[in-house]
Design a protein around this motif. Sequence first.
Motif, PDB file in Angstrom:
ATOM      1  N   UNK A 165       0.992  -1.081  -0.032  1.00  0.00           N
ATOM      2  CA  UNK A 165       0.083  -0.098  -0.165  1.00  0.00           C
ATOM      3  C   UNK A 165       0.946   1.138  -0.039  1.00  0.00           C
ATOM      4  N   UNK A 166       1.101   1.619  -1.345  1.00  0.00           N
ATOM      5  CA  UNK A 166       2.142   2.964  -1.410  1.00  0.00           C
ATOM      6  C   UNK A 166       1.254   3.750  -2.140  1.00  0.00           C
ATOM      7  N   UNK A 167       2.086   4.723  -2.646  1.00  0.00           N
ATOM      8  CA  UNK A 167       1.645   5.907  -3.750  1.00  0.00           C
ATOM      9  C   UNK A 167       0.964   5.379  -4.783  1.00  0.00           C
ATOM     10  N   UNK A 168       1.592   4.472  -5.281  1.00  0.00           N
ATOM     11  CA  UNK A 168       1.019   3.696  -6.673  1.00  0.00           C
ATOM     12  C   UNK A 168      -0.458   3.290  -6.553  1.00  0.00           C
ATOM     13  N   UNK A 169      -0.999   2.853  -5.487  1.00  0.00           N
ATOM     14  CA  UNK A 169      -2.251   2.402  -5.304  1.00  0.00           C
ATOM     15  C   UNK A 169      -3.057   3.106  -4.254  1.00  0.00           C
ATOM     16  N   UNK A 170      -2.609   4.114  -3.876  1.00  0.00           N
ATOM     17  CA  UNK A 170      -3.396   4.972  -2.653  1.00  0.00           C
ATOM     18  C   UNK A 170      -4.617   5.523  -3.273  1.00  0.00           C
ATOM     19  N   UNK A 171      -4.650   6.133  -4.413  1.00  0.00           N
ATOM     20  CA  UNK A 171      -5.869   6.778  -5.012  1.00  0.00           C
ATOM     21  C   UNK A 171      -7.023   5.747  -5.208  1.00  0.00           C
ATOM     22  N   UNK A 172      -6.683   4.367  -5.776  1.00  0.00           N
ATOM     23  CA  UNK A 172      -7.538   3.314  -6.008  1.00  0.00           C
ATOM     24  C   UNK A 172      -8.000   2.828  -4.776  1.00  0.00           C
ATOM     25  N   UNK A 173      -7.153   2.682  -3.773  1.00  0.00           N
ATOM     26  CA  UNK A 173      -7.482   2.175  -2.397  1.00  0.00           C
ATOM     27  C   UNK A 173      -8.473   3.151  -1.914  1.00  0.00           C
ATOM     28  N   UNK A 174      -8.084   4.531  -1.830  1.00  0.00           N
ATOM     29  CA  UNK A 174      -8.996   5.521  -1.112  1.00  0.00           C
ATOM     30  C   UNK A 174     -10.513   5.287  -1.837  1.00  0.00           C
ATOM     31  N   UNK A 175     -10.732   5.387  -3.264  1.00  0.00           N
ATOM     32  CA  UNK A 175     -11.947   5.190  -3.875  1.00  0.00           C
ATOM     33  C   UNK A 175     -12.672   3.762  -3.463  1.00  0.00           C
ATOM     34  N   UNK A 176     -11.689   2.794  -3.238  1.00  0.00           N
ATOM     35  CA  UNK A 176     -12.523   1.441  -2.936  1.00  0.00           C
ATOM     36  C   UNK A 176     -13.157   1.518  -1.499  1.00  0.00           C
ATOM     37  N   UNK A 177     -12.250   2.170  -0.644  1.00  0.00           N
ATOM     38  CA  UNK A 177     -12.707   2.393   0.859  1.00  0.00           C
ATOM     39  C   UNK A 177     -13.837   3.100   1.065  1.00  0.00           C
ATOM     40  N   UNK A 178     -13.657   4.282   0.131  1.00  0.00           N
ATOM     41  CA  UNK A 178     -15.049   5.419   0.226  1.00  0.00           C
ATOM     42  C   UNK A 178     -16.149   4.603  -0.188  1.00  0.00           C
ATOM     43  N   UNK A 179     -16.132   3.906  -1.420  1.00  0.00           N
ATOM     44  CA  UNK A 179     -17.522   3.056  -1.626  1.00  0.00           C
ATOM     45  C   UNK A 179     -17.741   2.304  -0.675  1.00  0.00           C
ATOM     46  N   UNK A 180     -16.949   1.665  -0.326  1.00  0.00           N
ATOM     47  CA  UNK A 180     -17.637   0.519   0.850  1.00  0.00           C
ATOM     48  C   UNK A 180     -18.245   1.378   1.941  1.00  0.00           C
ATOM     49  N   UNK A 181     -17.560   2.406   2.287  1.00  0.00           N
ATOM     50  CA  UNK A 181     -18.295   2.966   3.567  1.00  0.00           C
ATOM     51  C   UNK A 181     -19.547   3.771   3.127  1.00  0.00           C
ATOM     52  N   UNK A 182     -19.752   4.239   1.838  1.00  0.00           N
ATOM     53  CA  UNK A 182     -20.991   4.829   1.217  1.00  0.00           C
ATOM     54  C   UNK A 182     -22.002   3.906   0.980  1.00  0.00           C
ATOM     55  N   UNK A 183     -21.743   2.568   0.780  1.00  0.00           N
ATOM     56  CA  UNK A 183     -22.873   1.568   0.460  1.00  0.00           C
ATOM     57  C   UNK A 183     -23.927   1.426   1.320  1.00  0.00           C
ATOM     58  N   UNK A 184     -25.211   1.581   0.687  1.00  0.00           N
ATOM     59  CA  UNK A 184     -26.480   1.641   1.783  1.00  0.00           C
ATOM     60  C   UNK A 184     -26.321   0.090   2.504  1.00  0.00           C
ATOM     61  N   UNK A 185     -26.851   0.196   3.525  1.00  0.00           N
ATOM     62  CA  UNK A 185     -27.003  -1.190   4.256  1.00  0.00           C
ATOM     63  C   UNK A 185     -25.691  -1.432   5.190  1.00  0.00           C
ATOM     64  N   UNK A 186     -24.379  -0.719   5.053  1.00  0.00           N
ATOM     65  CA  UNK A 186     -23.243  -1.223   5.586  1.00  0.00           C
ATOM     66  C   UNK A 186     -23.254  -0.276   6.901  1.00  0.00           C
ATOM     67  N   UNK A 187     -23.047  -1.141   8.037  1.00  0.00           N
ATOM     68  CA  UNK A 187     -22.714  -0.713   9.285  1.00  0.00           C
ATOM     69  C   UNK A 187     -21.448  -0.698   9.759  1.00  0.00           C
TER      70      UNK A 187
END
Length: 112
Positions: free
Chosen positions: A25-47
Amino acid sequence: MTGPFTVCKHDDGDGAVRLEVGGELDHDVSEALSLILINAAEQSGVRHVVVDLNAVPFLGSAGMRSLLTGRQVALRHGRTFIVSNPQANVLETLRAAGVAGILSPATETAAV
């Protein structure tokens, strides 16, 4: 970065989403990782968002920033956000940065 960056999403039931992350988890993947984490956190039904770092051999500052961004978005949406199973060197990086307790509270408590 060496090796592939991977993320596998699992629905663990009762509103829990577990993301198994692999690779460095370095600079090369950080943007993609951020987007994936944000997407998971914003999904409806996720607690609960759980990020499993068992297959992560290296955590750089950009990767840590992505984890903190994911946590911030999850909290903003009323979700919990926990990092689990960090390898020893990744846990040491989290501790050195002073964020182990907020990102991986169970691991930090067990290590005390």
